[in-house]
Design a protein around this motif. Structure first.
Motif, PDB file in Angstrom:
ATOM      1  N   SER A 122      10.951   6.141  -9.989  1.00 35.11           N
ATOM      2  CA  SER A 122      11.827   6.991 -11.050  1.00 35.11           C
ATOM      3  C   SER A 122      10.956   7.629 -11.555  1.00 35.11           C
ATOM      4  CB  SER A 122      12.492   5.829 -11.243  1.00 35.11           C
ATOM      5  OG  SER A 122      12.013   4.432 -11.959  1.00 35.11           O
ATOM      6  N   ARG A 174      -0.378   3.239 -13.411  1.00 33.52           N
ATOM      7  CA  ARG A 174      -1.469   1.822 -13.828  1.00 33.52           C
ATOM      8  C   ARG A 174      -2.845   1.592 -12.342  1.00 33.52           C
ATOM      9  NH1 ARG A 174       1.334  -3.910 -14.915  1.00 33.52           N
ATOM     10  NH2 ARG A 174      -1.394  -4.354 -14.782  1.00 33.52           N
ATOM     11  N   ALA A 221       7.166  -6.281   5.140  1.00 28.77           N
ATOM     12  CA  ALA A 221       6.679  -5.017   5.105  1.00 28.77           C
ATOM     13  C   ALA A 221       5.117  -5.077   5.047  1.00 28.77           C
ATOM     14  CB  ALA A 221       7.423  -3.862   4.449  1.00 28.77           C
ATOM     15  N   ILE A 223       7.638  -9.143  -5.518  1.00 29.42           N
ATOM     16  CA  ILE A 223       7.081  -7.537  -4.586  1.00 29.42           C
ATOM     17  C   ILE A 223       6.350  -6.414  -5.149  1.00 29.42           C
ATOM     18  CG2 ILE A 223       7.087  -6.472  -2.753  1.00 29.42           C
ATOM     19  CD1 ILE A 223       7.209  -9.974  -2.618  1.00 29.42           C
ATOM     20  N   LYS A 234       6.572   1.682  -5.388  1.00 28.53           N
ATOM     21  CA  LYS A 234       6.804   1.282  -4.371  1.00 28.53           C
ATOM     22  C   LYS A 234       7.992   2.115  -3.320  1.00 28.53           C
ATOM     23  CE  LYS A 234       9.310  -1.796  -5.806  1.00 28.53           C
ATOM     24  NZ  LYS A 234       8.903  -1.654  -7.409  1.00 28.53           N
ATOM     25  N   SER A 235       7.200   3.577  -3.804  1.00 29.19           N
ATOM     26  CA  SER A 235       8.532   4.174  -2.192  1.00 29.19           C
ATOM     27  C   SER A 235       7.433   4.743  -1.022  1.00 29.19           C
ATOM     28  CB  SER A 235       8.530   5.646  -3.301  1.00 29.19           C
ATOM     29  OG  SER A 235       7.288   6.209  -3.523  1.00 29.19           O
ATOM     30  N   ALA A 278      12.318   0.704   2.239  1.00 24.73           N
ATOM     31  CA  ALA A 278      13.310   0.601   3.614  1.00 24.73           C
ATOM     32  C   ALA A 278      14.532   1.971   3.457  1.00 24.73           C
ATOM     33  CB  ALA A 278      14.132  -0.596   4.228  1.00 24.73           C
ATOM     34  N   GLN A 280      17.373   2.910   2.310  1.00 20.96           N
ATOM     35  CA  GLN A 280      18.791   2.348   2.617  1.00 20.96           C
ATOM     36  C   GLN A 280      18.958   3.535   1.404  1.00 20.96           C
ATOM     37  OE1 GLN A 280      20.763   1.414   5.090  1.00 20.96           O
ATOM     38  NE2 GLN A 280      18.656   1.931   6.312  1.00 20.96           N
ATOM     39  N   SER A 300      -4.403   3.471 -15.371  1.00 21.51           N
ATOM     40  CA  SER A 300      -4.317   3.410 -17.054  1.00 21.51           C
ATOM     41  C   SER A 300      -2.858   2.099 -16.856  1.00 21.51           C
ATOM     42  CB  SER A 300      -3.487   4.623 -17.807  1.00 21.51           C
ATOM     43  OG  SER A 300      -4.713   5.389 -17.542  1.00 21.51           O
ATOM     44  N   ASN A 334       9.350   3.706 -16.846  1.00 22.62           N
ATOM     45  CA  ASN A 334       9.519   3.627 -15.440  1.00 22.62           C
ATOM     46  C   ASN A 334       8.365   2.866 -14.878  1.00 22.62           C
ATOM     47  OD1 ASN A 334      10.370   6.478 -16.192  1.00 22.62           O
ATOM     48  ND2 ASN A 334      12.339   5.855 -14.705  1.00 22.62           N
ATOM     49  N   ILE A 380       6.904  -4.309 -21.119  1.00 20.50           N
ATOM     50  CA  ILE A 380       6.323  -3.141 -22.045  1.00 20.50           C
ATOM     51  C   ILE A 380       6.888  -3.184 -23.189  1.00 20.50           C
ATOM     52  CG2 ILE A 380       5.909  -1.261 -22.246  1.00 20.50           C
ATOM     53  CD1 ILE A 380       4.845  -0.999 -19.409  1.00 20.50           C
ATOM     54  N   HIS A 400      15.022  -6.115  -5.042  1.00 18.27           N
ATOM     55  CA  HIS A 400      16.198  -5.259  -6.263  1.00 18.27           C
ATOM     56  C   HIS A 400      15.588  -5.656  -7.759  1.00 18.27           C
ATOM     57  CE1 HIS A 400      17.590  -3.276  -1.916  1.00 18.27           C
ATOM     58  NE2 HIS A 400      16.709  -3.318  -2.158  1.00 18.27           N
ATOM     59  N   ASP A 438      14.797   3.052 -14.947  1.00 15.74           N
ATOM     60  CA  ASP A 438      14.531   2.357 -13.940  1.00 15.74           C
ATOM     61  C   ASP A 438      15.927   0.933 -13.748  1.00 15.74           C
ATOM     62  OD1 ASP A 438      13.808   0.277 -15.630  1.00 15.74           O
ATOM     63  OD2 ASP A 438      11.356   0.809 -14.900  1.00 15.74           O
ATOM     64  N   SER A 455      17.731   1.858  -5.390  1.00 20.34           N
ATOM     65  CA  SER A 455      17.235   3.377  -5.573  1.00 20.34           C
ATOM     66  C   SER A 455      17.946   4.602  -5.801  1.00 20.34           C
ATOM     67  CB  SER A 455      16.411   3.594  -4.647  1.00 20.34           C
ATOM     68  OG  SER A 455      14.858   2.065  -4.644  1.00 20.34           O
TER      69      SER A 455
HETATM   70  C1  LIG Z   1       9.194  -3.574   1.868  1.00 22.29           C
HETATM   71  C2  LIG Z   1      10.479  -2.715   0.790  1.00 22.29           C
HETATM   72  C3  LIG Z   1      11.705  -2.079   1.402  1.00 22.29           C
HETATM   73  C4  LIG Z   1      12.208  -1.663   0.151  1.00 22.29           C
HETATM   74  N1  LIG Z   1      13.695  -1.179   0.365  1.00 22.29           N
HETATM   75  C5  LIG Z   1      14.401  -0.489  -0.110  1.00 22.29           C
HETATM   76  C6  LIG Z   1      15.678   0.302   0.467  1.00 22.29           C
HETATM   77  O1  LIG Z   1      16.073   0.193   1.539  1.00 22.29           O
HETATM   78  N2  LIG Z   1      16.414   0.465  -0.554  1.00 22.29           N
HETATM   79  C7  LIG Z   1      16.659   0.772  -2.121  1.00 22.29           C
HETATM   80  O2  LIG Z   1      17.159   1.435  -2.446  1.00 22.29           O
HETATM   81  N3  LIG Z   1      15.129  -0.079  -2.571  1.00 22.29           N
HETATM   82  C8  LIG Z   1      14.465  -0.269  -1.279  1.00 22.29           C
HETATM   83  N4  LIG Z   1      12.838  -0.938  -2.250  1.00 22.29           N
HETATM   84  C9  LIG Z   1      13.469  -1.156  -4.259  1.00 22.29           C
HETATM   85  C10 LIG Z   1      12.547   0.335  -4.266  1.00 22.29           C
HETATM   86  O3  LIG Z   1      11.308   0.362  -3.617  1.00 22.29           O
HETATM   87  C11 LIG Z   1      12.325  -0.025  -6.022  1.00 22.29           C
HETATM   88  O4  LIG Z   1      13.970   0.547  -6.309  1.00 22.29           O
HETATM   89  C12 LIG Z   1      12.416   1.287  -6.096  1.00 22.29           C
HETATM   90  O5  LIG Z   1      10.893   1.670  -5.951  1.00 22.29           O
HETATM   91  C13 LIG Z   1      11.870   1.714  -7.477  1.00 22.29           C
HETATM   92  O6  LIG Z   1      11.723   2.555  -8.495  1.00 22.29           O
HETATM   93  P1  LIG Z   1      10.618   2.425  -9.806  1.00 22.29           P
HETATM   94  O7  LIG Z   1      10.300   3.970 -10.501  1.00 22.29           O
HETATM   95  O8  LIG Z   1      11.444   1.852 -10.716  1.00 22.29           O
HETATM   96  O9  LIG Z   1       9.478   1.132  -9.900  1.00 22.29           O
HETATM   97  P2  LIG Z   1       8.255   1.924  -8.153  1.00 22.29           P
HETATM   98  O10 LIG Z   1       8.278   2.595  -7.170  1.00 22.29           O
HETATM   99  O11 LIG Z   1       7.493   0.049  -7.974  1.00 22.29           O
HETATM  100  O12 LIG Z   1       6.947   2.806  -9.644  1.00 22.29           O
HETATM  101  C14 LIG Z   1       6.914   1.826 -10.917  1.00 22.29           C
HETATM  102  C15 LIG Z   1       5.253   2.607 -11.103  1.00 22.29           C
HETATM  103  O13 LIG Z   1       4.952   2.240 -12.318  1.00 22.29           O
HETATM  104  C16 LIG Z   1       3.726   1.721 -12.540  1.00 22.29           C
HETATM  105  N5  LIG Z   1       4.010   0.773 -13.788  1.00 22.29           N
HETATM  106  C17 LIG Z   1       3.725  -0.174 -13.456  1.00 22.29           C
HETATM  107  N6  LIG Z   1       3.643  -1.021 -14.584  1.00 22.29           N
HETATM  108  C18 LIG Z   1       3.286   0.117 -15.409  1.00 22.29           C
HETATM  109  C19 LIG Z   1       2.313  -0.407 -16.644  1.00 22.29           C
HETATM  110  N7  LIG Z   1       1.859  -1.278 -16.992  1.00 22.29           N
HETATM  111  N8  LIG Z   1       1.122   0.940 -17.142  1.00 22.29           N
HETATM  112  C20 LIG Z   1       1.506   1.623 -16.144  1.00 22.29           C
HETATM  113  N9  LIG Z   1       2.024   2.247 -15.365  1.00 22.29           N
HETATM  114  C21 LIG Z   1       2.874   0.539 -14.586  1.00 22.29           C
HETATM  115  C22 LIG Z   1       3.556   0.823 -11.276  1.00 22.29           C
HETATM  116  O14 LIG Z   1       2.326   0.626 -10.297  1.00 22.29           O
HETATM  117  C23 LIG Z   1       4.261   1.872 -10.224  1.00 22.29           C
HETATM  118  O15 LIG Z   1       3.788   2.573  -9.783  1.00 22.29           O
HETATM  119  C24 LIG Z   1      12.382  -1.638  -1.213  1.00 22.29           C
HETATM  120  C25 LIG Z   1      11.285  -1.889  -1.904  1.00 22.29           C
HETATM  121  C26 LIG Z   1      10.087  -2.623  -0.695  1.00 22.29           C
HETATM  122  C27 LIG Z   1       8.984  -3.167  -1.531  1.00 22.29           C
END
Ligand SMILES: Cc1cc2nc3c(=O)[nH]c(=O)nc-3n(C[C@H](O)[C@H](O)[C@H](O)COP(=O)(O)OP(=O)(O)OC[C@H]3O[C@@H](n4cnc5c(N)ncnc54)[C@H](O)[C@@H]3O)c2cc1C
Length: 549
Positions: A2, A22, A64, A90, A98-99, A103, A105, A248, A286, A295, A481, A513, A526
């Protein structure tokens, strides 16, 4: 996933943007060390070694997590948190988050999902409806690349799709059977973030078509599936407006009580452990649901002693997730002369059918499910060359199809499911550890039983045999999720964010997020996080141009 969207939108529109991460940098292709490795090149043939599994019971609980991907998963002892109740958190701490391992979907929400809390009387009403997000789903899908069918279902709106990989003959058979026996049970192709067609936008991103290698969690050298590393981040970087600061950890947001707004963030350098402050006009948070909660809870000041924007006292509460505990397997005796040729990176999907048009069960809301059919082939490999090739093509009468479904249940956001900061324990960067107090409830147990009953009936009607149901006992969090804690709503007394994901009490901070989610519905979330982020970023940009923030 996000945060990359926020960065892209601001950079494209000419704003100097700082993306704070980070973890380490992960550059597309260069930092996918296992992407082209063959099974025999792995010391443990792809399985994570037993010692690594023992040392990382949380990370290893993710399907995974393997020898080919463990470098992308957070190791348990490096990033401690407190499980008041068992919670498998996780995480992927690197650029791309986690992108990289997801998976892929991607199903849209429908109006029934946004109306859910108001209609069924739980949580609070969403301040938006499907029409508010519809154009942003399309906007995101066009950039991401989503392969799907136009199914014409009110419960799962169609999007801007690339052609599907297709379903196999048994998946089609099950779909036909369900149409025959039920009015509103649909077995469709699971929409997935993979490129099946080339378009100028993907060429511009430098991405190629998905080759169905099905090892996406290692990172894809073609960019065949969507991750932030191959798309959003280089795209934002190309504008010249992005500064990427890795290693960071954001500690907290700095609030200025005279200016009545946030002015920046406090960051801990992971190598030197020194504190650095960065300043900005607008902040998008995010960090992924639970870290975003952490945070904000840690961002205390005279004005906000309980955490930034937390006048309601609800920050960290109403965490919800998806119940993935139900599994059903069976045998299909038919289609003996058919087999699966090749592989595809998705399977069939059964959108929610319970309590859609009326309340029909003792539990609230419902579940979606996956459906997959495969054939275990007993190959004759006794020869070599052309004979071997021909033998591999033979379909034996004795080979049978296996079918399976897994439940994706909606859990209800509850005040008691919450996260908070521990008063004593700190993480290695001096930040309070997160305490996670989240569990299933009676609604989830009833829903699980309903999944077993309904799917057993559906499988029986389809003529499947040897039907077995099981509760895999997955802990909350293992669905990956997790959502909520900083929910959107109309009323500042019962929510933290307005309809633009803007904090009610700190207008230049946006949370887009999973933390912003008022309820969870059943779809993989996502795509909705990305659409909400793009929408909120464009709103913030308009407000900045007008001088409102
Ligand atoms: C194996 C697996 C399968 C999945 N399958 C699906 C699917 O099929 N469909 C779906 O919709 N979703 C799926 N997901 C979930 C999906 O990956 C997450 O919903 C999505 O990545 C969330 O996006 P985000 O930006 O919130 O978090 P993330 O992609 O996790 O990114 C968050 C970022 O913030 C950083 N961060 C965290 N804390 C701090 C901090 N204090 N300071 C600085 N940086 C920080 C992290 O290092 C990371 O880079 C899956 C996840 C996994 C692991």
């Amino acid at each position: 996933m996000s945060g990359g969207w926020a960065a892209k939108e601001f950079c494209e529109q000419g704003f100097n943007t700082l993306l704070i991460e980070r973890g380490r940098n992960v550059e597309h292709i260069k930092d996918y060390p296992t992407t082209n490795m063959l099974p025999w090149e792995f010391k443990f043939r792809g399985d994570a070694p037993a010692k690594v599994r023992e040392e990382n019971p949380i990370a290893a609980s993710c399907y995974a997590f393997g020898e080919d991907s463990l470098h992308f998963f957070v190791k348990d002892n490096e990033h401690p948190y407190i499980q008041t109740k068992p919670f498998q958190w996780i995480r992927g701490y690197q650029v791309g988050g986690k992108s990289i391992m997801w998976a892929r979907q991607v199903q849209r929400w429908s109006n029934m999902d946004f109306e859910g809390p108001a209609r069924d009387g739980f949580a609070v009403d969403w301040p938006i409806r499907y029409k508010d997000l519809d154009p942003w789903y399309t906007y995101v899908e066009k950039f991401v690349g989503v392969s799907g069918n136009k199914d014409g279902l009110a419960i799962l709106p169609d999007g801007d799709f690339l052609k599907p990989f297709g379903t196999n003959c048994v998946e089609d058979y099950f779909s036909d059977q369900m149409k025959k026996y039920y009015k509103n049970r649909h077995v469709i192709y699971g929409r997935c973030a993979h490129l099946t067609e080339s378009k100028p936008i993907y060429v511009e991103q430098g991405r190629g078509l998905c080759a169905s290698r099905n090892i996406c969690h290692r990172g894809c050298p073609f960019g065949g599936y969507f991750n932030a590393n191959s798309t959003l981040i280089p795209w934002a970087m190309k504008t010249g407006n992005l500064t990427l600061k890795t290693d960071s950890v954001v500690h907290s947001i700095i609030y200025d009580k005279d200016l009545k707004k946030a002015i920046g963030v406090r960051v801990i350098d992971t190598h030197t452990k020194s504190t650095i402050e960065y300043f900005a006009k607008v902040i998008f948070l995010n960090a992924s649901t639970l870290n975003t909660n952490l945070i904000l809870l840690n961002s205390t000041s005279d004005r906000f002693p309980k955490g930034l924007g937390n006048d309601s006292g609800l920050l960290g509460k109403y965490i919800a997730f998806h119940n993935y505990r139900g599994v059903i397997t069976a045998t299909h005796e038919g289609h003996k002369d058919r087999r699966v040729d090749g592989q595809k990176p998705t399977s069939a999907y059964i959108p929610r059918f319970r309590n859609v048009y009326r309340q029909e069960t003792e539990f609230l809301r419902g579940y979606a499910a996956g459906f997959g059919a495969s054939k275990e082939m007993d190959y004759d490999t006794s020869s070599i060359g052309e004979d071997l090739y021909n033998n591999l093509l033979k379909v034996k009468e004795s080979d049978v199809w296996s079918v399976n479904s897994h439940m994706m249940g909606e859990t209800l956001p509850k005040e008691s499911n919450h996260v908070s900061l521990d008063e004593n324990l700190l993480d290695p960067w001096g930040i309070p550890q997160l305490k996670v107090d989240v569990d299933y409830d009676e609604n989830d147990e009833k829903m699980l039983q309903d999944f077993f009953d309904e799917f057993s009936e559906m499988y029986t009607k389809a003529g499947f045999t040897d039907i077995k149901t099981s509760d895999n006992q997955r802990k909350p969090g293992n669905d990956i999720h997790e959502m909520g804690g900083v929910r959107m709503g109309h009323d500042p007394k019962t929510s933290l964010l307005n309809k633009w994901n803007q904090m009610h009490h700190c207008k230049n901070v946006f949370v887009t997020d999973g933390a912003c989610m008022t309820s969870t519905s059943t779809q993989n979330p996502s795509l909705t996080f990305m659409a909400l982020t793009a929408r909120a970023a464009n709103h913030a940009i308009e407000e900045m141009k007008k001088g409102n923030i």
